[in-house]
Scaffold this motif. Structure first.
Motif, PDB file in Angstrom:
ATOM      1  N   ALA A  37       0.825  -1.207   0.000  1.00 13.76           N
ATOM      2  CA  ALA A  37       0.000   0.000   0.000  1.00 13.76           C
ATOM      3  C   ALA A  37       0.856   1.252   0.000  1.00 13.76           C
ATOM      4  N   THR A  38       0.340   2.288  -0.641  1.00 14.07           N
ATOM      5  CA  THR A  38       1.037   3.568  -0.696  1.00 14.07           C
ATOM      6  C   THR A  38       1.360   4.066   0.705  1.00 14.07           C
ATOM      7  N   GLY A  39       2.606   4.502   0.888  1.00 15.59           N
ATOM      8  CA  GLY A  39       3.009   5.082   2.163  1.00 15.59           C
ATOM      9  C   GLY A  39       3.587   4.109   3.159  1.00 15.59           C
ATOM     10  N   THR A  40       3.717   2.825   2.784  1.00 12.18           N
ATOM     11  CA  THR A  40       4.212   1.824   3.730  1.00 12.18           C
ATOM     12  C   THR A  40       5.727   1.653   3.671  1.00 12.18           C
ATOM     13  N   GLY A  41       6.388   2.438   2.851  1.00 13.29           N
ATOM     14  CA  GLY A  41       7.849   2.403   2.837  1.00 13.29           C
ATOM     15  C   GLY A  41       8.446   1.556   1.733  1.00 13.29           C
ATOM     16  N   LYS A  42       7.812   1.561   0.548  1.00 13.53           N
ATOM     17  CA  LYS A  42       8.351   0.766  -0.560  1.00 13.53           C
ATOM     18  C   LYS A  42       9.723   1.277  -0.994  1.00 13.53           C
TER      19      LYS A  42
END
Length: 948
Positions: free
Chosen positions: A234-239
């Protein structure tokens, strides 16, 4: 005070031997649980009370958003209340008091008594008053997460406890100051934030929980010889940091990072340098006018890299590790060109949205090697993202017409609509907000709204796809610095933009897809210092796709209307987030769900194609279950399909199944795969291998934790021989739908497969279907307790109940509301039934008023059977009780346990029209255990003022 009320209080505070018939008024200790939080109790109290007093010493701005949503609803009913709080220890910020001043139906009083540290919540319901007293302040963690302890007590108005409380609250309010803007200004001048006692944070970059798990999975993937891998997160999880950590662990000779948007390139390069370390010269950019081709770690835009003269500078093996960010774009020719040129030792793709609205298969690009996946709900639950407060409000109504997809532009930008939008923003928004993104439907609408917002004191700028990257970056910088309050766009900020400070997402358009909804929601969920929650304000009109909103919010992929409505009523969400709708918006969504065929072939095909892309093959039923794609039972619950094999046939998938094979598949899938009883599944699983004696079958069931007796063994025989279905049209059904022959034989103490069934299993496709149905059924059986016939709060049809009671025939058609058979009488109650002359009333959470059929009297045979032994306390007939909220809920009922008849409540009544009344017998049924808060919400509806 009633005798039951007295017993409830005595059992709670004196001696449990009083065994209260009404648990509701009994004192109860509450703690936060995953499905039952303190906030859920306070919310229900607010929705049903006549008046309230909230007296928390400490409040936080973020928890006021869901409170505002509830107060806006009950204000329409004339419900008012008081909030008592104070400035003790400077915990409450000036912003808290500013927001409290907005509440239209609440008077806020500032307690002047020194060291006010109360945590109490009080609600009046007619002559009764309920108090919640304990350790919980009005903060997000306290009401939704923390290990708090709160005592709930209910008393009558004449009770000494009520009078004591009334006196205390009266004295506090009399000595308190009324909250005013002048008081807030004075408080602002003297306010000093509390000194933090938290230990200083370690600034060393370390992987979070998600990143650690993903790094291990990537290492495992490479250890198995794979050269490609995909991470879905998910966006914002630190990819970005995950990629950097993995590159550091891999230690490539040269590394290439590729993305399609230039504005995130420099930030990404800086993040990698923080993790990997080393001289700045090791990190280069290939984009625009920068062509730093010799850098060890090269960060490039695909637009620059795809040019022929650019690719000619690099050998196919130039980079041993290549990372494609936002990998769902790889279907574009420009990406395909770059990907075809290079042959790295390892290639990683990262994306938050692998599902596409086009036909591109991102999974195939990475050899279907899904290394790691974390969904939005998982990220919220594990607090990798900022919690959100979703509020669905109704959009503006123009000349009696609600906003739709086709509303003219002049109405979308009319002053009246702008005023409506700004009024909601002013109410739900906070003065401490750092900025927001507004998504609308048209470019001209964005430009007009930006002008109107700015003129109203909310500096805003419209951005469209006509604006250059430089202009967009400048606008983002102005938002981050506080010069702008809102950026208004159509779709250009769905992805590829990183503005962590954003704490408002305003949706002024219809929800066209779950993908876009989730992308736009995710723009506001990145963690940021001082940011505790994000406001998601959704303006809901008469949109055809409104059903997508609860699907996206709850991650419900079941395509089951009952479940979707239940999720909406329960406001299912994850972690510290909250969901609220105003009543009109809620009814609009319910109406769309009601008229939308969620399990249509179109929707089923979409889910099928999505999963087949992920797996790279035809999905089986167990794949849908394991991937949470949809409930595999959906293929048999509609009117158009009889099985998953039937669905595949309609898609044109070749299976080479005989007519008999398709009939057996339909039987197994429709009647047994639900997993409600494992007995038949375990027997068939064994018989696919070899015959088995009844003695060994008993042992097999016992080992699996299943109940075993002669009755259930006879029932298994009746089901698998198809005798159970031989009622009325049952023989015709058996021959035309399920096949005419039994599946098993039982002779001389041994179970064997019937010859026809055994011969059909030589067909590979048929055997695969049978094995898949059995395995899927055993997976689904985990939802049920194998040692009991019925599992509390699971759903059952009348036919299911006939089977699980070991009845020899399916008599569900004439069963109706109840049927006495020997020593058992299942009772089916529709709680909110339309067009009837009586009401099944819940008494608190442990009893329900119920009526027999009419005409019936106390002398009727079935009534005397029901009442046998009731007066002596030794009832002969067991009463398994099943309840559903309304007829709209479908054919399934919640099992709420066994019930007992309260002897003194039994009496004859007259029902029906006044001129033609018919006798019936009324009685109160006492549940064997009080209903859970969750099931009470399901049965009673979304709220007290809901009309569904």
């Amino acid at each position: 005070m009633s005798e039951e009320f007295k017993n409830a209080i005595l059992a709670g505070l004196y001696d449990s031997k009083y065994a209260p018939k009404l648990e509701g008024p009994a004192p109860k200790l509450l703690t936060n649980q995953p499905t039952e939080t303190l906030w859920s109790h306070l919310q229900q109290e607010l929705l049903t009370c006549d008046h309230f007093v909230l007296a928390p010493a400490f409040l936080t701005v973020d928890m006021l958003v869901p409170l505002k949503a509830i107060l806006a609803r009950i204000a329409k009913k004339g419900v008012t209340g008081t909030i008592l709080t104070a400035d003790y220890l400077n915990f409450n910020t000036p912003a808290v008091f500013t927001e409290l001043l907005k509440l239209p139906n609440v008077k806020t009083k500032i307690v002047t008594k020194e060291a006010f540290h109360m945590k109490g919540y009080f609600f009046w319901h007619g002559s009764q008053q309920t108090a919640y007293v304990g350790s919980a302040n009005f903060t997000r963690n306290a009401l939704l997460k923390n290990c708090e302890l709160t005592l709930r007590v209910t008393s009558e108005e004449q009770a000494d406890l009520t009078q004591q409380l009334a006196l205390i609250l009266k004295h506090l309010a009399e000595d308190a100051l009324t909250l005013t803007t002048d008081w807030i200004k004075a408080y602002q001048a003297r306010y000093r934030p509390p000194v933090s006692t938290a230990a200083p944070k370690n600034n060393k970059l370390l992987p979070n929980r998600m990143q650690k798990e993903a790094l291990q999975q990537l290492a495992n993937l490479r250890a198995q010889g794979n050269t490609k891998g995909l991470v879905v997160s998910a966006t914002g999880t630190g990819k970005t940091y995950l990629g950097a950590f993995d590159v550091k662990a891999y230690a490539p000779k040269r590394f290439l990072y590729i993305v399609h948007r230039e504005q995130i390139l420099e930030k990404t390069k800086a993040s990698f340098q923080k993790v990997i370390g080393g001289p700045a010269s090791d990190f280069g950019t290939y984009s625009g006018k920068k062509h730093e081709t010799k850098a060890k770690y090269l960060f490039a835009t695909v637009q620059s890299l795809a040019k022929d003269e650019a690719l000619e500078q690099f050998l196919p093996t130039e980079f041993d590790y290549i990372l494609f960010d936002e990998a769902h774009h790889l279907g574009a020719p420009i990406f395909q060109k770059v990907m075809a040129h290079f042959s790295p030792a390892f290639c990683l793709g990262m994306t938050a949205t692998p599902e596409r609205m086009d036909d591109f298969n991102v999974y195939r690009s990475f050899d279907y090697n899904l290394a790691y996946e974390i969904s939005l709900d998982e990220a919220l639950t594990t607090e990798l993202l900022c919690p959100f407060d979703y509020v669905g409000v109704i959009d503006y109504e123009f000349e009696g017409e609600m906003i739709t997809e086709k509303t003219p532009l002049k109405q979308l930008t009319a002053p009246e609509r702008v005023t409506h939008i700004l009024k909601q923003l002013e109410y739900y928004g906070s003065t401490k907000s750092r900025g927001g993104l507004v998504f609308c439907s048209r470019q001209q609408e964005a430009k007009a709204l930006a002008k109107a917002f700015t003129a109203a004191g909310y500096p805003s700028q419209a951005l469209t796809n006509e604006d250059s990257v430089i202009k967009r970056e400048e606008a983002v910088a102005r938002l981050e610095s506080g010069v702008l309050k809102y950026l208004i766009s159509v779709d250009i900020f769905n992805e590829g933009i990183d503005i962590p400070c954003v704490d408002q997402i305003i949706l002024l358009r219809d929800t066209r897809s779950k993908i876009v909804f989730t992308q736009q929601l995710g723009r506001g969920l990145r963690l940021f210092p001082g940011k505790t929650s994000t406001l998601i304000l959704d303006f809901i009109g008469n949109y055809q796709n409104n059903y997508l909103i609860p699907q996206a919010l709850t991650n419900d992929r079941s395509l089951n209307k009952d479940r979707l409505v239940a999720d909406l009523k329960e406001q299912v969400v994850y972690g510290l987030s909250t969901i609220n709708f105003d009543e009109i918006a809620y009814q609009k969504i319910l109406a769309v769900i009601a008229r939308t065929k969620l399990d249509s072939l179109k929707h089923l095909k979409e889910a099928y194609l999505e999963l087949s892309q992920k797996l790279g093959r035809i999905p089986m039923r167990r794949d849908f279950y394991r991937n949470s794609q949809l409930d595999p039972r959906i293929f048999t619950q509609g009117n158009t399909l009889v099985s998953y094999a039937d669905f595949l046939d309609k898609l044109g998938v070749s299976q080479e199944l005989s007519r008999y094979a398709t009939q057996v598949i339909a039987f197994l899938e429709k009647e047994l795969m639900n997993g409600m009883r494992k007995h038949e599944l375990l027997l068939l699983q064994q018989l696919l291998l070899a015959e088995i004696t009844q003695e060994d079958y008993r042992k097999l069931l016992a080992k699996a934790g299943c109940y075993v007796n002669d009755e259930v063994l006879a029932s298994v025989n009746s089901i698998l021989s198809l005798r159970f279905f031989e009622v009325k049209a049952g023989k015709k059904l058996r021959s035309e739908t399920y096949g005419a022959k039994p599946l098993i034989t039982f002779e001389q103490g041994k179970y064997r497969l019937n010859t026809a069934f055994s011969m059909a299993l030589s067909q590979l496709a048929f055997r695969q279907h049978v094995e898949d149905i059995i395995e899927t059924g055993l997976l689904l059986s985990k939802e049920y307790q194998p040692q009991k016939r019925f599992t509390l709060y699971q759903k059952y049809t009348r036919k299911d109940v006939c089977r699980l009671l070991d009845w020899p025939k399916d008599i569900s058609a004439p069963l109706y509301g109840y049927r006495v058979v020997d020593d058992v009488c299942p009772i089916f109650i529709t709680y909110q039934k339309e067009k009837k002359s009586y009401q099944n009333t819940l008494t608190a959470d442990c009893a329900i008023r119920w009526y027999t059929r009419s005409p019936r009297s106390l002398a009727s045979k079935e009534v005397t059977e029901l009442l046998a032994g009731v007066k002596t306390g030794t009832p002969y007939v067991k009463l398994p009780l099943f309840i559903k909220p309304s007829d709209a809920f479908g054919a399934e009922f919640y099992y709420v346990g066994e019930a007992k008849i309260i002897a003194e409540s039994v009496h004859e009544v007259e029902l029906g029209a006044k001129n033609k009344p018919k006798k019936a017998v009324a009685m109160d049924l006492l549940f064997e255990q009080p209903l859970s808060f969750e099931i009470m919400e399901k049965l009673q509806g979304f709220s007290a003022d809901s009309e569904d």
